[in-house]
Design a protein around this motif. Structure first.
Motif, PDB file in Angstrom:
ATOM      1  N   UNK A   1      -7.548 -10.218 -15.365  1.00  0.00           N
ATOM      2  CA  UNK A   1      -6.329 -10.608 -16.048  1.00  0.00           C
ATOM      3  C   UNK A   1      -5.140 -10.182 -15.207  1.00  0.00           C
ATOM      4  N   UNK A   2      -4.811 -11.019 -14.239  1.00  0.00           N
ATOM      5  CA  UNK A   2      -3.726 -10.663 -13.327  1.00  0.00           C
ATOM      6  C   UNK A   2      -2.446 -11.476 -13.564  1.00  0.00           C
ATOM      7  N   UNK A   3      -2.558 -12.575 -14.277  1.00  0.00           N
ATOM      8  CA  UNK A   3      -1.413 -13.445 -14.439  1.00  0.00           C
ATOM      9  C   UNK A   3      -1.270 -14.449 -13.314  1.00  0.00           C
ATOM     10  N   UNK A   4      -2.136 -14.378 -12.325  1.00  0.00           N
ATOM     11  CA  UNK A   4      -2.107 -15.317 -11.211  1.00  0.00           C
ATOM     12  C   UNK A   4      -2.949 -16.545 -11.553  1.00  0.00           C
ATOM     13  N   UNK A   5      -2.410 -17.709 -11.293  1.00  0.00           N
ATOM     14  CA  UNK A   5      -3.188 -18.935 -11.466  1.00  0.00           C
ATOM     15  C   UNK A   5      -3.030 -19.776 -10.209  1.00  0.00           C
ATOM     16  N   UNK A   6      -4.075 -20.504  -9.881  1.00  0.00           N
ATOM     17  CA  UNK A   6      -4.056 -21.330  -8.674  1.00  0.00           C
ATOM     18  C   UNK A   6      -4.529 -22.730  -9.028  1.00  0.00           C
ATOM     19  N   UNK A   7      -3.962 -23.705  -8.357  1.00  0.00           N
ATOM     20  CA  UNK A   7      -4.417 -25.078  -8.508  1.00  0.00           C
ATOM     21  C   UNK A   7      -5.273 -25.447  -7.302  1.00  0.00           C
ATOM     22  N   UNK A   8      -6.335 -26.227  -7.509  1.00  0.00           N
ATOM     23  CA  UNK A   8      -7.181 -26.596  -6.377  1.00  0.00           C
ATOM     24  C   UNK A   8      -6.415 -27.448  -5.375  1.00  0.00           C
ATOM     25  N   UNK A   9      -6.532 -27.095  -4.104  1.00  0.00           N
ATOM     26  CA  UNK A   9      -5.835 -27.834  -3.063  1.00  0.00           C
ATOM     27  C   UNK A   9      -6.669 -28.081  -1.830  1.00  0.00           C
ATOM     28  N   UNK A  10      -7.885 -27.511  -1.780  1.00  0.00           N
ATOM     29  CA  UNK A  10      -8.790 -27.748  -0.663  1.00  0.00           C
ATOM     30  C   UNK A  10      -8.239 -27.290   0.672  1.00  0.00           C
ATOM     31  N   UNK A  11      -8.648 -27.997   1.726  1.00  0.00           N
ATOM     32  CA  UNK A  11      -8.270 -27.686   3.101  1.00  0.00           C
ATOM     33  C   UNK A  11      -7.880 -28.960   3.831  1.00  0.00           C
ATOM     34  N   UNK A  12      -7.075 -28.832   4.863  1.00  0.00           N
ATOM     35  CA  UNK A  12      -6.780 -29.943   5.756  1.00  0.00           C
ATOM     36  C   UNK A  12      -7.624 -29.771   7.009  1.00  0.00           C
ATOM     37  N   UNK A  13      -8.385 -30.804   7.375  1.00  0.00           N
ATOM     38  CA  UNK A  13      -9.248 -30.747   8.546  1.00  0.00           C
ATOM     39  C   UNK A  13      -8.412 -30.887   9.811  1.00  0.00           C
ATOM     40  N   UNK A  14      -8.693 -30.054  10.805  1.00  0.00           N
ATOM     41  CA  UNK A  14      -7.878 -30.049  12.021  1.00  0.00           C
ATOM     42  C   UNK A  14      -8.178 -31.218  12.957  1.00  0.00           C
TER      43      UNK A  14
END
Length: 69
Positions: A1-14
């Motif tokens: 329970x940190x209050x942090x939330x993240x949205x999925x964004x994956x990776x960009x291939x180089x």
């Protein structure tokens, strides 16, 4: 329970600039290097409650989360 939330964004291939796994996870680079060409990153999956740690080439595009002290 940190209050942090993240949205999925994956990776960009180089190689071709394509985005991968945009709806599966959020990946955040760490400031810790694995080697001169690779660094650690943390992954939060939308279907799991744990956090995974991996390393990969610094050429990949991933998110960076800045935290103010």
């Amino acid at each position: 329970e940190s209050g942090f939330s993240a949205l999925p964004g994956g990776f960009r291939h180089f190689m071709d600039g394509s985005c991968m796994d945009l709806s599966k996870y959020a990946a955040f680079w760490s400031s810790t290097e694995y080697s001169s060409n690779s660094a650690w990153y943390r992954t939060l999956y939308f279907y799991r409650s744990d956090i995974q740690r991996y390393y990969d080439s610094k050429k990949f595009g991933g998110a960076i989360r800045c935290v103010k002290d």
